[in-house]
Design a protein around this motif. Structure first.
Motif, PDB file in Angstrom:
ATOM      1  N   LEU A   1       0.843  -1.196   0.000  1.00 39.39           N
ATOM      2  CA  LEU A   1       0.000   0.000   0.000  1.00 39.39           C
ATOM      3  C   LEU A   1       0.882   1.251   0.000  1.00 39.39           C
ATOM      4  CD1 LEU A   1      -2.665  -1.082   2.637  1.00 39.39           C
ATOM      5  CD2 LEU A   1      -2.445  -1.741   0.240  1.00 39.39           C
ATOM      6  N   GLN A   2       0.529   2.215  -0.825  1.00 41.15           N
ATOM      7  CA  GLN A   2       1.322   3.436  -0.925  1.00 41.15           C
ATOM      8  C   GLN A   2       0.496   4.697  -0.689  1.00 41.15           C
ATOM      9  OE1 GLN A   2       4.428   4.314  -1.202  1.00 41.15           O
ATOM     10  NE2 GLN A   2       5.373   2.294  -1.362  1.00 41.15           N
ATOM     11  N   ALA A   3      -0.696   4.752  -1.277  1.00 35.42           N
ATOM     12  CA  ALA A   3      -1.552   5.922  -1.115  1.00 35.42           C
ATOM     13  C   ALA A   3      -2.252   5.872   0.241  1.00 35.42           C
ATOM     14  CB  ALA A   3      -2.582   5.977  -2.233  1.00 35.42           C
ATOM     15  N   ALA A   4      -2.267   7.003   0.940  1.00 36.23           N
ATOM     16  CA  ALA A   4      -2.903   7.040   2.266  1.00 36.23           C
ATOM     17  C   ALA A   4      -3.568   8.386   2.496  1.00 36.23           C
ATOM     18  CB  ALA A   4      -1.882   6.760   3.360  1.00 36.23           C
ATOM     19  N   LEU A   5      -4.570   8.350   3.337  1.00 33.89           N
ATOM     20  CA  LEU A   5      -5.334   9.542   3.703  1.00 33.89           C
ATOM     21  C   LEU A   5      -5.716   9.423   5.168  1.00 33.89           C
ATOM     22  CD1 LEU A   5      -7.192  12.041   3.285  1.00 33.89           C
ATOM     23  CD2 LEU A   5      -8.896  10.482   2.318  1.00 33.89           C
ATOM     24  N   ALA A   6      -5.447  10.467   5.942  1.00 38.55           N
ATOM     25  CA  ALA A   6      -5.829  10.492   7.365  1.00 38.55           C
ATOM     26  C   ALA A   6      -6.584  11.775   7.653  1.00 38.55           C
ATOM     27  CB  ALA A   6      -4.597  10.389   8.256  1.00 38.55           C
ATOM     28  N   VAL A   7      -7.732  11.653   8.317  1.00 37.79           N
ATOM     29  CA  VAL A   7      -8.549  12.817   8.672  1.00 37.79           C
ATOM     30  C   VAL A   7      -8.831  12.785  10.171  1.00 37.79           C
ATOM     31  CG1 VAL A   7      -9.629  13.150   6.426  1.00 37.79           C
ATOM     32  CG2 VAL A   7     -10.623  11.534   8.035  1.00 37.79           C
ATOM     33  N   PRO A   8      -8.886  13.957  10.814  1.00 36.23           N
ATOM     34  CA  PRO A   8      -9.080  13.975  12.273  1.00 36.23           C
ATOM     35  C   PRO A   8     -10.504  13.642  12.702  1.00 36.23           C
ATOM     36  CG  PRO A   8      -8.962  16.211  11.412  1.00 36.23           C
ATOM     37  CD  PRO A   8      -8.671  15.297  10.255  1.00 36.23           C
ATOM     38  N   LEU A   9     -10.619  13.033  13.880  1.00 36.67           N
ATOM     39  CA  LEU A   9     -11.890  12.828  14.574  1.00 36.67           C
ATOM     40  C   LEU A   9     -11.934  13.837  15.704  1.00 36.67           C
ATOM     41  CD1 LEU A   9     -11.743   8.928  14.811  1.00 36.67           C
ATOM     42  CD2 LEU A   9     -13.131  10.262  13.223  1.00 36.67           C
ATOM     43  N   ARG A  10     -13.043  14.568  15.821  1.00 41.58           N
ATOM     44  CA  ARG A  10     -13.093  15.686  16.764  1.00 41.58           C
ATOM     45  C   ARG A  10     -14.274  15.605  17.710  1.00 41.58           C
ATOM     46  NH1 ARG A  10      -9.808  19.873  15.206  1.00 41.58           N
ATOM     47  NH2 ARG A  10      -9.020  19.851  13.067  1.00 41.58           N
ATOM     48  N   ARG A  11     -14.103  16.235  18.875  1.00 43.21           N
ATOM     49  CA  ARG A  11     -15.190  16.591  19.775  1.00 43.21           C
ATOM     50  C   ARG A  11     -15.069  18.100  19.947  1.00 43.21           C
ATOM     51  NH1 ARG A  11     -13.815  14.627  24.871  1.00 43.21           N
ATOM     52  NH2 ARG A  11     -14.755  12.595  24.502  1.00 43.21           N
ATOM     53  N   GLY A  12     -15.830  18.855  19.156  1.00 43.71           N
ATOM     54  CA  GLY A  12     -15.641  20.299  19.145  1.00 43.71           C
ATOM     55  C   GLY A  12     -14.231  20.616  18.662  1.00 43.71           C
ATOM     56  N   PRO A  13     -13.503  21.448  19.395  1.00 45.58           N
ATOM     57  CA  PRO A  13     -12.126  21.758  18.990  1.00 45.58           C
ATOM     58  C   PRO A  13     -11.122  20.665  19.350  1.00 45.58           C
ATOM     59  CG  PRO A  13     -12.682  22.958  20.986  1.00 45.58           C
ATOM     60  CD  PRO A  13     -13.946  22.269  20.531  1.00 45.58           C
ATOM     61  N   GLN A  14     -11.514  19.728  20.199  1.00 47.18           N
ATOM     62  CA  GLN A  14     -10.591  18.690  20.656  1.00 47.18           C
ATOM     63  C   GLN A  14     -10.466  17.578  19.621  1.00 47.18           C
ATOM     64  OE1 GLN A  14     -11.851  16.688  24.203  1.00 47.18           O
ATOM     65  NE2 GLN A  14     -10.041  15.359  24.299  1.00 47.18           N
ATOM     66  N   VAL A  15      -9.245  17.163  19.313  1.00 50.51           N
ATOM     67  CA  VAL A  15      -8.997  16.058  18.396  1.00 50.51           C
ATOM     68  C   VAL A  15      -8.954  14.761  19.195  1.00 50.51           C
ATOM     69  CG1 VAL A  15      -7.410  15.060  16.713  1.00 50.51           C
ATOM     70  CG2 VAL A  15      -7.713  17.542  16.811  1.00 50.51           C
ATOM     71  N   LEU A  16      -9.841  13.831  18.858  1.00 50.68           N
ATOM     72  CA  LEU A  16      -9.946  12.557  19.571  1.00 50.68           C
ATOM     73  C   LEU A  16      -9.090  11.470  18.932  1.00 50.68           C
ATOM     74  CD1 LEU A  16     -13.826  12.430  19.975  1.00 50.68           C
ATOM     75  CD2 LEU A  16     -12.168  13.261  21.647  1.00 50.68           C
ATOM     76  N   GLY A  17      -8.800  11.632  17.653  1.00 47.65           N
ATOM     77  CA  GLY A  17      -8.070  10.597  16.941  1.00 47.65           C
ATOM     78  C   GLY A  17      -8.087  10.881  15.456  1.00 47.65           C
ATOM     79  N   ALA A  18      -8.022   9.816  14.639  1.00 50.87           N
ATOM     80  CA  ALA A  18      -7.981   9.973  13.187  1.00 50.87           C
ATOM     81  C   ALA A  18      -8.538   8.737  12.508  1.00 50.87           C
ATOM     82  CB  ALA A  18      -6.548  10.223  12.725  1.00 50.87           C
ATOM     83  N   LEU A  19      -9.104   8.949  11.320  1.00 54.54           N
ATOM     84  CA  LEU A  19      -9.461   7.853  10.423  1.00 54.54           C
ATOM     85  C   LEU A  19      -8.325   7.701   9.427  1.00 54.54           C
ATOM     86  CD1 LEU A  19     -13.202   8.110   9.249  1.00 54.54           C
ATOM     87  CD2 LEU A  19     -12.161   6.388  10.721  1.00 54.54           C
ATOM     88  N   LEU A  20      -7.861   6.487   9.213  1.00 49.85           N
ATOM     89  CA  LEU A  20      -6.758   6.216   8.304  1.00 49.85           C
ATOM     90  C   LEU A  20      -7.210   5.285   7.186  1.00 49.85           C
ATOM     91  CD1 LEU A  20      -3.723   6.273   7.508  1.00 49.85           C
ATOM     92  CD2 LEU A  20      -3.409   4.334   9.074  1.00 49.85           C
ATOM     93  N   PHE A  21      -7.058   5.743   5.934  1.00 44.69           N
ATOM     94  CA  PHE A  21      -7.343   4.946   4.756  1.00 44.69           C
ATOM     95  C   PHE A  21      -6.036   4.726   3.995  1.00 44.69           C
ATOM     96  CE2 PHE A  21     -11.176   7.362   5.633  1.00 44.69           C
ATOM     97  CZ  PHE A  21     -12.206   6.444   5.457  1.00 44.69           C
ATOM     98  N   ALA A  22      -5.881   3.545   3.408  1.00 47.21           N
ATOM     99  CA  ALA A  22      -4.709   3.276   2.569  1.00 47.21           C
ATOM    100  C   ALA A  22      -5.107   2.315   1.457  1.00 47.21           C
ATOM    101  CB  ALA A  22      -3.567   2.687   3.395  1.00 47.21           C
ATOM    102  N   ARG A  23      -4.422   2.443   0.303  1.00 52.66           N
ATOM    103  CA  ARG A  23      -4.730   1.561  -0.832  1.00 52.66           C
ATOM    104  C   ARG A  23      -3.532   1.431  -1.757  1.00 52.66           C
ATOM    105  NH1 ARG A  23      -9.229   5.491  -3.761  1.00 52.66           N
ATOM    106  NH2 ARG A  23      -7.795   7.003  -4.686  1.00 52.66           N
ATOM    107  N   GLN A  24      -3.613   0.475  -2.655  1.00 58.80           N
ATOM    108  CA  GLN A  24      -2.540   0.227  -3.600  1.00 58.80           C
ATOM    109  C   GLN A  24      -2.631   1.139  -4.810  1.00 58.80           C
ATOM    110  OE1 GLN A  24      -2.771  -3.877  -4.739  1.00 58.80           O
ATOM    111  NE2 GLN A  24      -2.203  -4.654  -2.716  1.00 58.80           N
ATOM    112  N   SER A  25      -3.829   1.526  -5.193  1.00 67.15           N
ATOM    113  CA  SER A  25      -4.062   2.236  -6.447  1.00 67.15           C
ATOM    114  C   SER A  25      -3.656   3.701  -6.369  1.00 67.15           C
ATOM    115  CB  SER A  25      -5.532   2.094  -6.842  1.00 67.15           C
ATOM    116  OG  SER A  25      -6.360   2.584  -5.802  1.00 67.15           O
ATOM    117  N   ALA A  26      -4.216   4.519  -7.256  1.00 69.28           N
ATOM    118  CA  ALA A  26      -3.830   5.930  -7.390  1.00 69.28           C
ATOM    119  C   ALA A  26      -4.008   6.692  -6.080  1.00 69.28           C
ATOM    120  CB  ALA A  26      -4.664   6.573  -8.486  1.00 69.28           C
ATOM    121  N   PRO A  27      -3.232   7.765  -5.889  1.00 74.37           N
ATOM    122  CA  PRO A  27      -3.344   8.571  -4.665  1.00 74.37           C
ATOM    123  C   PRO A  27      -4.758   9.105  -4.465  1.00 74.37           C
ATOM    124  CG  PRO A  27      -1.375   9.161  -5.885  1.00 74.37           C
ATOM    125  CD  PRO A  27      -2.164   8.243  -6.774  1.00 74.37           C
TER     126      PRO A  27
END
Length: 247
Positions: A101-127
């Motif tokens: 896997l080379q292409a990846a995307l991470a987006v924050p998980l929030r509670r208001g202004p507080q960042v609780l974590g992140a969602l992480l996606f990854a795949r072999q294909s195009a970015p």
């Protein structure tokens, strides 16, 4: 594979996300990365399997991995070549690279202004693209709301558990009645003291649930003042303004 170590989130939330996310965001790997209990870093909860070794179950610091960068900065990140990121973790990003896997995307998980974590996606294909980023942001908003609801329910359950433990251990009779007059809770002490059984009283109108006739008449009458009554356990109670003390 759904890793739940250290997570307060119900399994069904992860399962639903794993089943539904692939229909709107093509990926070969998906993970929910959440702060650990001590907020010293984050745990990776894998919702996809990888060939070879699984992602490490340890606590990652915010300086490690693409999710750590997202949690640390509070911003989404798109990566076309995972093997080139400087803050990659060998047992996280490195595992994805070794799985092809080379292409990846991470987006924050929030509670208001507080960042609780992140969602992480990854795949072999195009970015991933900016359109993918927008969709991932919507998914993250939904997951964040579900996390908040789950934690609110968990907090309520914990409070109820604490209350139940206190009421079970006290020697005083405690009966909780709702605004509609139905019995919500009866602690064990109420059985001996006023003859009220938790098994038969909960869900019934309070006066109807009372088996001690003098006490039933008192509550049905509902007149203010002070009344002295002999209880089933042999003690005497003084009732006044809906409050009772025993001797």
């Amino acid at each position: 594979l759904i890793g739940l170590s250290g997570s307060p989130v119900p399994t069904h939330l992860f399962q639903t996300l794993a089943e539904q996310a692939v229909t709107v965001m093509p990926h070969d790997y998906l993970a929910v990365c959440l702060e650990d209990v001590d907020q010293q870093g984050y745990l990776v909860h894998s919702l996809s399997t990888l060939p070879g070794e699984p992602i490490a179950t340890r606590v990652f610091t915010r300086d490690e991995g693409l999710p750590g960068r997202t949690i640390r900065t509070g911003r989404a990140h798109l990566v076309g070549e995972l093997e080139r990121i400087a803050d990659g973790a060998p047992d996280l990003d490195g595992m994805l690279v070794r799985a092809g896997l080379q292409a990846a995307l991470a987006v924050p998980l929030r509670r208001g202004p507080q960042v609780l974590g992140a969602l992480l996606f990854a795949r072999q294909s195009a970015p991933y693209t900016l359109d993918d980023l927008e969709i991932a942001g919507l998914l993250a908003a939904g997951v964040s709301g579900a996390l908040e609801t789950c934690r609110a329910y968990q907090s309520l359950a914990d409070e109820r558990g604490t209350l139940a433990a206190v009421l079970t251990s006290t020697a005083d009779a405690v009966v909780m009645v709702g605004q509609d007059g139905l019995v919500l809770l009866v602690n064990p002490a109420a059985r001996a003291m006023i003859g009220l059984s938790p098994e038969t009283a909960v869900g019934r109108p309070f006066p109807e649930a009372l088996t001690h006739e003098p006490l039933r008449r008192l509550f049905e009458r509902g007149q203010p003042g002070v009344v002295e009554l002999a209880l089933p356990d042999g003690r005497t109670a003084f009732f006044f303004n809906d409050t009772a003390t025993t001797e």
